[in-house]
Motif scaffolding. Structure first.
Motif, short mmCIF file in Angstrom:
data_model
loop_
_atom_site.label_atom_id
_atom_site.label_comp_id
_atom_site.label_asym_id
_atom_site.label_seq_id
_atom_site.Cartn_x
_atom_site.Cartn_y
_atom_site.Cartn_z
N HIS A 251 16.69 -1.34 33.57
CA HIS A 251 18.07 -1.80 33.51
C HIS A 251 18.83 -1.32 34.76
N PRO A 252 19.78 -2.13 35.25
CA PRO A 252 20.56 -1.72 36.44
C PRO A 252 21.23 -0.36 36.30
N LEU A 253 21.68 0.00 35.10
CA LEU A 253 22.31 1.31 34.93
C LEU A 253 21.31 2.45 35.08
N TRP A 254 20.07 2.23 34.61
CA TRP A 254 19.03 3.24 34.81
C TRP A 254 18.76 3.42 36.31
N LYS A 255 18.71 2.30 37.03
CA LYS A 255 18.42 2.38 38.46
C LYS A 255 19.57 3.06 39.21
N LEU A 256 20.78 2.80 38.78
CA LEU A 256 21.93 3.42 39.42
C LEU A 256 21.95 4.92 39.18
N VAL A 257 21.71 5.33 37.95
CA VAL A 257 21.69 6.76 37.63
C VAL A 257 20.50 7.45 38.31
N ALA A 258 19.39 6.72 38.46
CA ALA A 258 18.25 7.28 39.20
C ALA A 258 18.64 7.57 40.64
N GLN A 259 19.44 6.70 41.23
CA GLN A 259 19.90 6.94 42.60
C GLN A 259 20.85 8.14 42.66
N ILE A 260 21.71 8.26 41.66
CA ILE A 260 22.65 9.39 41.64
C ILE A 260 21.90 10.72 41.54
N SER A 261 20.95 10.80 40.62
CA SER A 261 20.20 12.05 40.46
C SER A 261 19.37 12.36 41.71
N PHE A 262 18.86 11.32 42.38
CA PHE A 262 18.10 11.56 43.60
C PHE A 262 19.02 12.06 44.72
N GLY A 263 20.22 11.54 44.78
CA GLY A 263 21.19 12.03 45.76
C GLY A 263 21.52 13.49 45.54
N MET A 264 21.70 13.89 44.27
CA MET A 264 21.95 15.29 43.97
C MET A 264 20.73 16.15 44.34
N HIS A 265 19.55 15.60 44.15
CA HIS A 265 18.31 16.29 44.52
C HIS A 265 18.26 16.55 46.02
N LEU A 266 18.67 15.58 46.82
CA LEU A 266 18.67 15.76 48.28
C LEU A 266 19.62 16.88 48.69
N LEU A 267 20.79 16.93 48.06
CA LEU A 267 21.76 17.98 48.38
C LEU A 267 21.23 19.34 47.97
N GLN A 268 20.66 19.41 46.78
CA GLN A 268 20.17 20.69 46.25
C GLN A 268 19.01 21.23 47.07
N GLN A 269 18.14 20.32 47.53
CA GLN A 269 16.97 20.73 48.30
C GLN A 269 17.26 20.87 49.80
N GLY A 270 18.45 20.49 50.23
CA GLY A 270 18.78 20.53 51.65
C GLY A 270 17.99 19.53 52.47
#
Length: 301
Positions: free
Chosen positions: A102-121
């Motif tokens: 679902h588009p909402l799953w894909k959108l939230v997947a992008q959000i969590s990946f963005g937070m992952h990039l920040l957390q991991q530097g």
């Protein structure tokens, strides 16, 4: 959905060329490359599908975006007037044939990946990732606002019809007398057919929207679990990162409440549709009885 979060490898370089600028070899290389590992295993598939959609933008993406901006009154008008029920009014939130997620799953997947990039530097530009995260937050807020408007408008419409149609049944003897007039009976039957159409279309759209809401709620809960987990691993975060993290926690809490509220609204709308359907059925029953009675009476005389 056009998403460009900068990842940890060159598969989705922030400097990647647009589809129109790529040659076939470049596009093939990107499609064959292994996508990044998502920090939430349940979102890996949705994440990969969203990435492939970015590389292979559909021709109707622009029209879907335009549809997403249509106001609630126009959306309801289109819903009721189209010859066959289609989720055209859903715009970008419609899960198209062939899509696994679902588009909402894909959108939230992008959000969590963005937070992952920040957390991991791992972000090439924290500023760019934060900007894109805000865009995605706005998109989910927009979905919630849009769906709330649609539910509220539909509820108001159905409630008004219930109030209007209950009146004749509250004066049953007068209504039955009026039904002796053939033209009045015809008008009632034709009016009921239109109302049944409205009930059917409203129910179809409501059920589809409630499926969207459930998908969004499930995805948001997974995001909340990830944020709780990453908090324990993100010891040395900057003040800016801390602000982003706290804001995202607030978002997930607000989205969860909003999705649950929408489920409640949907259930209320479902009850109203059942009530309206019952009123229409009773009016049809009385009209049928009057019709049979008037067929018998003339011949008896």
């Amino acid at each position: 959905m056009n998403i460009t979060i900068t990842p940890e490898n060159e598969w989705l370089s922030s400097n990647r060329m647009s589809g129109s600028d790529m040659d076939n070899d470049s596009l093939s290389d990107m499609e064959d490359a292994k996508p990044p590992v998502h920090p939430v295993p349940q979102m890996q598939g949705a994440f990969e599908e969203s990435m492939m959609e970015t590389l292979n933008e559909s021709e109707d993406a622009e029209s879907q975006d335009r549809m997403s901006m249509v106001d609630s009154v126009s959306r309801r008008k289109m819903l009721l007037e189209q010859e066959e029920y289609q989720r055209t009014v859903a715009g970008r939130w419609k899960q198209k044939p062939g899509e696994q997620f679902h588009p909402l799953w894909k959108l939230v997947a992008q959000i969590s990946f963005g937070m992952h990039l920040l957390q991991q530097g791992l972000a090439k530009s924290d500023e760019e990732v934060i900007k894109i995260l805000q865009t995605h937050v706005d998109e989910i807020d927009g979905f919630l606002e849009r769906t709330t408007e649609d539910f509220d408008l539909a509820q108001g419409d159905i409630d008004e019809r219930i109030r209007y149609l209950k009146l004749p049944l509250e004066h049953g003897s007068v209504f039955d007398t009026m039904l002796n007039d053939r033209n009045f009976r015809i008008a009632i039957v034709e009016g009921n057919e239109k109302i049944e159409h409205i009930i059917d279309r409203t129910a179809a759209a409501m059920n589809d929207s409630l499926k969207d809401v459930q998908k969004g709620l499930d995805a948001t809960r997974e995001l909340a679990k990830y944020l709780t987990r990453v908090d324990k691993q993100w010891d040395e975060r900057t003040e800016e990162h801390d602000s982003v993290y706290l804001a995202m926690i607030g978002n997930t809490e607000g989205w969860t409440r909003a999705f649950l509220t929408l489920q409640s609204k949907g259930n209320g709308l479902r009850r109203a549709l059942v009530q309206l359907g019952g009123i229409v059925a009773e009016m049809q029953r009385r009209a049928g009885a009057a019709s049979r009675k008037n067929l018998v009476c003339p011949s008896a005389g």
